[in-house]
Enzyme design. Structure first.
Site, PDB file in Angstrom:
ATOM      1  N   LYS A  29       0.810  -1.322   0.007  1.00 24.62           N
ATOM      2  CA  LYS A  29       0.029  -0.079   0.040  1.00 24.62           C
ATOM      3  C   LYS A  29       0.899   1.312  -0.051  1.00 24.62           C
ATOM      4  CE  LYS A  29      -0.419  -0.224   5.011  1.00 24.62           C
ATOM      5  NZ  LYS A  29      -1.236  -0.095   6.375  1.00 24.62           N
ATOM      6  N   TYR A  39      14.906  30.651   8.881  1.00 23.82           N
ATOM      7  CA  TYR A  39      13.853  31.188   9.259  1.00 23.82           C
ATOM      8  C   TYR A  39      13.915  31.357  10.854  1.00 23.82           C
ATOM      9  CZ  TYR A  39      11.278  30.943   4.865  1.00 23.82           C
ATOM     10  OH  TYR A  39      10.987  31.061   3.624  1.00 23.82           O
TER      11      TYR A  39
END
Length: 344
Positions: A33, A242
């Site tokens: 999956k 940042y």
């Protein structure tokens, strides 16, 4: 090239399936999956089929269709989400086996595809997917007339072998499936490692195939090398990234690499993370950005062309630990921007 390279060792993937297969005397399937846990379902599943896997599991019908296109006719493809509204044509045309999770799904399947194979998923305590005992009792007689191709449940705490929930779910599964003739399945990777009581007729390894815990003997399957875009000198008192979260306390050489949280290198890794140049571990500095990460390469004698995040020095689970998460999340988040290179 500014794209990071995700190298996937198909021989290691196949070897891990064979190793897990050797741990039981029953059939071993393969869970593929989420695009084979992010590694590319067509290529990965083909390698697993060549290794001997004949039964595959996916999360939803659309994944099953893609897998059928890759593998062709022959292998059984079971769908954990069952027979959802709108899935009938996909299930029929691709020859998928829905794992029926509820009375509503049972009715939908019998009415829409009365001659089509199906499996049953039971809830033995995880409270996620599957029929609870009362629901199962209501449809058991009808459901077992076929009989179903498989009756399964899923363990909630298999990564903790001593957890009492494992025995509780095992006992519940045995009780709910007494006297049925259909094949049964309870164990994924963790359940395989807990021994034959949990194996029944089929096991469903997932994360262990791809080199992840709890299968400590797994061969590493993935390697991630990230190119360096730019290297600069940073002086004491200057900041990187940042919000000025990292400040140089001494002269530093900082590399900016071409990957970030858009590529699955999640922001929570922050300054805990390390990358490698050869045998040298190098710390991340500043915040992880969408496309970029700063790395302190001062310890190197020369500027690197690339740095390695996942490989022989640290596994997917080690990298997950930097962010206090699990290897599954890192592996399935590795983004589409990576160039995937398959080796044998």
């Amino acid at each position: 090239m500014s794209t990071a390279v995700l190298t996937i060792d198909l021989s290691a993937l196949a070897a891990n399936w064979r190793s897990l297969n050797a741990l039981s005397d029953v059939e071993t399937a393969a869970v593929v999956k989420a695009n084979a846990y992010g590694l590319g379902v067509g290529t990965a599943a083909s390698a697993l089929a060549e290794a001997g896997a004949r039964h595959f599991f996916v999360a939803v019908a659309e994944e099953g269709v893609a897998l059928r296109q890759a593998l062709g006719a022959g292998p059984q493809i079971s769908v954990f989400s069952g027979h959802m509204a709108g899935d009938t044509a996909l299930i029929r045309d691709a020859g998928l086996t829905p794992m029926i999770n509820s009375i509503d799904q049972m009715i939908r399947h019998v009415e829409a595809l009365p001659e089509h194979d199906f499996g049953i998923q039971l809830d033995t305590g995880m409270n996620r997917l599957g029929m609870e005992d009362g629901e199962w009792r209501a449809v058991r007689e009808v459901a077992t007339q076929r009989p179903p191709s498989l009756v399964m449940s899923h363990l909630a705490c298999a990564d903790e072998p001593s957890h009492q929930m494992n025995r509780q779910q095992l006992d519940c599964f045995v009780e709910m499936t007494q006297d049925i003739t259909a094949p049964r399945s309870l164990a994924a990777t963790g359940g395989i490692l807990m021994g034959p009581d949990y194996h029944f007729d089929l096991t469903r390894p997932g994360i262990g195939l791809y080199g992840g815990l709890p299968f400590v003997d797994a061969l590493p399957v993935v390697q991630l090398d990230v190119p360096v875009i730019q290297v600069r000198d940073v002086h004491p008192g200057e900041t990187v990234g940042y919000a000025n979260t990292w400040t140089a306390t001494a002269p530093a050489r900082i590399a900016t690499i071409s990957a970030g949280y858009a590529d699955g290198l999640i922001r929570a890794m922050g300054a805990k993370a390390r990358l490698h140049a050869g045998d040298t571990a190098l710390p991340v500095v500043g915040r992880v950005s969408m496309d970029l990460i700063g790395v302190d390469v001062t310890a190197l004698g020369s500027d690197p062309d690339s740095l390695q995040l996942i490989g022989r020095h640290q596994s997917v689970d080690t990298v997950a630990g930097f962010a206090d998460t699990i290897g599954y999340e890192i592996l399935t988040s590795l983004g589409d921007r990576y160039k995937r290179v398959y080796t044998q």
